[in-house]
Design a protein around this motif. Structure first.
Motif, short mmCIF file in Angstrom:
data_model
loop_
_atom_site.label_atom_id
_atom_site.label_comp_id
_atom_site.label_asym_id
_atom_site.label_seq_id
_atom_site.Cartn_x
_atom_site.Cartn_y
_atom_site.Cartn_z
N ARG A 132 0.83 -1.22 0.00
CA ARG A 132 0.00 0.00 0.00
C ARG A 132 0.87 1.26 0.00
N ARG A 171 -4.09 -2.37 -3.29
CA ARG A 171 -4.07 -1.49 -4.47
C ARG A 171 -4.98 -2.10 -5.53
N PRO A 172 -5.73 -1.26 -6.26
CA PRO A 172 -6.83 -1.80 -7.10
C PRO A 172 -6.49 -2.08 -8.56
N THR A 173 -5.33 -1.61 -9.07
CA THR A 173 -5.17 -1.61 -10.53
C THR A 173 -4.37 -2.79 -11.08
N GLU A 214 -6.38 3.64 -9.71
CA GLU A 214 -6.07 4.02 -8.33
C GLU A 214 -5.90 5.53 -8.22
N GLU A 215 -6.58 6.14 -7.24
CA GLU A 215 -6.40 7.56 -6.91
C GLU A 215 -5.58 7.60 -5.63
N ARG A 216 -4.34 8.04 -5.74
CA ARG A 216 -3.50 8.07 -4.56
C ARG A 216 -3.56 9.43 -3.86
#
Ligand SMILES: CSC[C@H]1O[C@H](OP(=O)(O)O)[C@H](O)[C@@H]1O
Length: 365
Positions: A48, A90-92, A294-296
């Protein structure tokens, strides 16, 4: 790869035989520090917080995270809880989900007594397979670079890359950088334009560090320089990695990749993407519509870290007080802008037919 003559992988079993040693990539290029992960929670944090990053490396680290969980508590509930915790990191990058599904499949029918040993073995196999796939990508990509070199005898082959898709993003060799290492080691005169890759500067901090350590000539450039270089004939090919590629060849990669592909198309520069099979999401066709981006945290845009002249590592604010920042971490390059996909099984056009020709087992009619 070698670091000061010592073989390293960004994730590997620790000397005690059960902890998991990672290279802390948030400390590079100014310090080479490792961390021993001892719990699945620590593995989740490492992913993460991007101590480890890069689609294949995220998958391999998650696999070892499951092994750490099984060592602590091999119950069905803990297996499910560990997989869920790691899925949320993480989603991507689809490799994360592929690796966790592979670990679930390897463990769910094993007895609780066997689970820890089976988990470490499965994670080690997954890591070794990744390294082998990436070396094969290098061999296939080498042929492309060799072909470019043959058209410009006695001249340098200039390659532009974005972000870090080197051995630091995988278990070994890298994806986009693997053909470059192979070409350099084969004596081909290659030079790499390294996009700094804001906001986390994976290019400036990681790609420049690993290529430099291997002796590959490089020049770091700001992200917005690529189009200019292509317009002036200074780029012979672009090669990037990917975090998720759809079955029709749309490529999700670090933010800014799409803009490089547009510039490459406009200037007739070949745009290649290197990936191992586990990075292909066969369940998705339209990458723009279907891949979660992903928006970080905005602070990654608003703050930057570096080393002072006295050697101190500091983080400074680079935006006006209260300025709002957006931080999408990836974008999707439509297949129409991709010259070819370099995989461990060969090079294919960025089409469903092209990918199925390499992975016929995925053809569900
Ligand atoms: C070989 S996958 C590398 C890929 O992963 C990077 O993303 P991140 O550093 O955020 O994990 C980037 O998209 C690279 O191309």
């Amino acid at each position: 790869m070698l670091v000061n003559g010592v073989p390293w992988r960004p994730v590997q079993l620790a000397g005690n035989g059960w902890a998991v040693t990672i290279i802390d990539q948030t400390k590079l290029p100014h310090a080479f520090e490792t961390v021993d992960l001892t719990t699945v929670e620590e593995a989740a944090h490492a992913i993460r917080a991007m101590l480890v990053r890069g689609a294949p490396l995220i998958g391999a680290t998650a696999a070892y995270g499951v092994a750490l969980a099984m060592r602590a508590d091999p119950s069905d509930d803990n297996l499910a809880a560990a997989i869920e915790m790691l899925r949320k990191t993480r989603p991507t990058a689809v490799n994360l989900f592929w690796a966790l599904e592979r670990m679930r499949a390897a463990l769910h029918n094993r007895s609780v007594e066997e689970r820890a040993g089976a988990a470490y073995a499965a994670a080690a196999d997954l890591a070794d397979e990744d390294a082998a796939m990436n070396e094969a990508i290098g061999e296939h990509g080498l042929e492309i670079i060799r072909g470019i070199a043959a058209k410009k005898p006695g001249e340098t082959v200039n390659i532009l890359t974005h972000c870090n898709a080197g051995w630091l993003a995988t278990v070994d060799w890298g994806t986009a950088l693997s053909p470059i290492y192979k070409a350099h080691d084969d004596g081909i005169d290659v030079h790499v334009w390294v996009d700094e890759t804001r906001p986390r500067n994976q290019g400036a901090s990681l790609t420049a560090w690993e290529l430099g350590a291997h002796g590959v000539p490089l020049t770091v450039v700001v992200d917005n320089a690529g189009g200019h270089l292509m317009q002036h004939g200074q780029v012979d090919m672009v090669i990037t990695g990917t975090d998720r590629t759809t079955r029709r060849g749309d490529v999700c990669n670090k933010i800014g990749t799409y803009l490089k592909a547009l510039a490459a198309k406009d200037n007739g520069v070949p745009f290649y993407v290197a990936l191992p099979g586990p990075t292909i999401d066969w369940q998705v066709a339209d990458g723009v519509a279907e891949i979660p981006i992903e928006e970080r945290h905005a602070d990654e845009v608003g703050r930057i870290s570096g080393r002072t002249e006295s050697g101190e590592i500091v983080t400074i604010d680079v935006l006006p007080e209260n300025a709002k920042a957006g931080n999408p971490a990836f974008d999707v390059t439509p297949a129409r802008l991709v010259t070819g996909l370099i995989t461990e099984r060969g090079v294919a056009p960025a089409t469903e037919e092209g990918l199925l020709s390499l992975y016929p087992e995925k053809n569900n009619g």
